[in-house]
Design an enzyme around this catalytic site. Structure first.
Site, PDB file in Angstrom:
ATOM      1  N   ASP A 161       0.836  -1.192   0.000  1.00  0.00           N
ATOM      2  CA  ASP A 161       0.000   0.000   0.000  1.00  0.00           C
ATOM      3  C   ASP A 161       0.878   1.252   0.000  1.00  0.00           C
ATOM      4  OD1 ASP A 161      -2.415   1.405   0.059  1.00  0.00           O
ATOM      5  OD2 ASP A 161      -3.253   0.151   1.664  1.00  0.00           O
ATOM      6  N   ASP A 222     -10.812   2.198  -3.109  1.00  0.00           N
ATOM      7  CA  ASP A 222     -11.193   0.946  -2.453  1.00  0.00           C
ATOM      8  C   ASP A 222     -12.677   0.662  -2.685  1.00  0.00           C
ATOM      9  OD1 ASP A 222      -8.654   0.858  -1.426  1.00  0.00           O
ATOM     10  OD2 ASP A 222      -9.253   1.129   0.665  1.00  0.00           O
TER      11      ASP A 222
END
Length: 432
Positions: A161, A222
């Site tokens: 990430d 997301d």
């Protein structure tokens, strides 16, 4: 030389040139498996919610389900840990360590168990001072150390990430992690969130470099457990398909995020739609649901053998939206190996089932071809469909009809589709 002839030569040359990819030989088809995040998030309350917290118990139990309930044998082989697995501090040697209360046996023991079940283990890191959940990140000086730690544990995939890191740090760190993973000697699929932190599009995102660095990458937001979230992802990916579609292929995939089928936010029709549209996008199939309690209807969608065959097609060409009607019907095409194709007829309507009439000729299939068609969900077969034949499909609101088309007779001259095409150029099935 005429423009049409020249462009044809360019298409054929582009078809035979190898695609640039991360040279680890991995993810030659989109990865399939299970990922904790969307369903289980950063739930670390193992005293109050032991069944659903991020702990080794959750992953051991999901590994059992993948192995015993038919998932593994269909290709769902990765069981992936996401954020919030680690202790809040590194150890005395500076190494990442799992939370000792929630992962008392450690990641190596979990990896051994997963491997003994014929599965592969994925883990999560973050190229920053902290992960998105506030756990220790992988700063630039820790890249090699963390890659080695993951390899020693027996990890098979890393999702890296980008929270709490700058654009400059990402530009250095993501390629550096690719080199560090390869240097371990262990095959580790590398999933990057890099483009999502840079807006997902050129000029900030260089997809040529990205395909050399990562096996798959998150481009956009997301996913959440809602139909609106699925639609927002679809809208962004297909609005930008001229940029995104050509860069996908064996070893390097666009990742629109997890499958939320089996959770709370999608209807039955919407669940079928997400599965079909992710498949036509050649997307990784990473489920994020509770496999211990999944409903038979959700399981049936996710375990559709023909759907998985299409998703895993070895050509690895990402599909495109080829029709967008005023009636709120859209048509998507994915060219497949052996001159086959997948078509998805998708309804954005919310009123009633819609009868959509068209022909393969209107969808730019070649003249004088004949196809056998199989409905991917119902299994119904239509034989002898000619390119010029008119046909109708009934599409439920927010639903899909998906076809697998296999030619039984082809036109005399072959024609081609390539990954890289000018914006607006025709996009057709492959006949080779």
């Amino acid at each position: 030389m005429g423009t049409a002839v020249l462009s044809g030569l360019v298409l054929v040359v582009a078809l035979v040139l190898p695609s640039v990819a991360l040279e680890n030989g991995l993810a030659l088809t989109p990865p399939m498996g299970w990922l904790a995040w969307e369903r289980f998030r950063c739930n670390v309350d193992c005293r109050g919610d032991p069944r659903n917290c991020i702990s080794e118990t959750l992953f051991y139990e999901m590994a059992d389900r993948l192995a015993e309930d038919g998932w593994r044998d269909l290709g769902y082989k990765y069981i992936n840990i996401d954020d919030c697995w680690s202790a809040k501090q590194r150890d005395a040697a500076g190494r990442l360590v799992p939370d000792p209360e929630r992962f008392p046996r450690g990641i190596k023991a979990l990896a051994d168990y997963v491997h003994a079940r014929g599965l592969k283990l994925g883990i999560y890191g973050d190229l920053g001072i902290l992960t998105c959940g506030g756990y220790p990140g992988t700063t630039l000086d820790r890249v090699e150390q963390d890659a080695q730690t993951f390899a020693e544990w027996g990890v098979d995939m890393l999702k890296l990430d980008g929270c709490y890191s700058s654009g400059e740090e990402q530009a250095k760190g993501y390629p550096e992690m690719a080199r560090a993973l390869n240097a371990t000697g262990r095959p580790i699929v590398y999933s990057c969130s890099w483009p999502a932190y840079q807006g997902g599009l050129p000029p900030k995102v260089n997809y040529t470099i990205l395909a050399e660095v990562c096996n798959l990458w998150r481009n956009y937001d997301d996913i959440q457990d809602s139909w609106d979230s699925v639609l927002s992802i679809l809208d962004w990916f297909f609005a930008n398909q001229d940029v995104l579609q050509p860069v996908a292929g064996p070893g390097h995939w666009n990742d629109p995020d997890m499958l939320i089928i089996g959770n709370f936010g999608l209807s039955y029709e919407q669940s079928r739609s997400q599965m079909a549209l992710w498949t036509v996008m050649a997307a990784p199939l990473l489920m994020s649901t509770d496999l211990r309690t999944i409903s038979p209807s959700a399981k049936e969608i996710l375990q559709n053998r023909l759907m998985i065959q299409i998703n895993q097609d070895p050509l690895g060409i990402q599909g495109r939206r080829i029709v967008k009607e005023k009636s709120h019907i859209e048509v998507f095409l994915r060219p497949l190996s052996q001159a086959a194709s997948a078509l998805v007829f998708f309804s954005r309507r919310t009123d009633m089932p819609f009868v959509y009439t068209t022909s393969l000729a209107k969808l730019h299939f070649p003249e004088d071809a004949v196809y056998e068609v199989q409905d991917v969900y119902s299994g119904k077969i239509i034989s002898g469909l000619k390119t010029e034949d008119s046909f109708s499909v009934v599409i439920n609101p927010t639903g899909v009809v998906m076809w697998y088309l296999s030619p039984t007779a082809l036109p005399p001259q072959p024609w081609h589709v390539v990954r890289q095409q000018a914006p607006g150029a025709g996009f057709r099935p492959v006949l080779l």
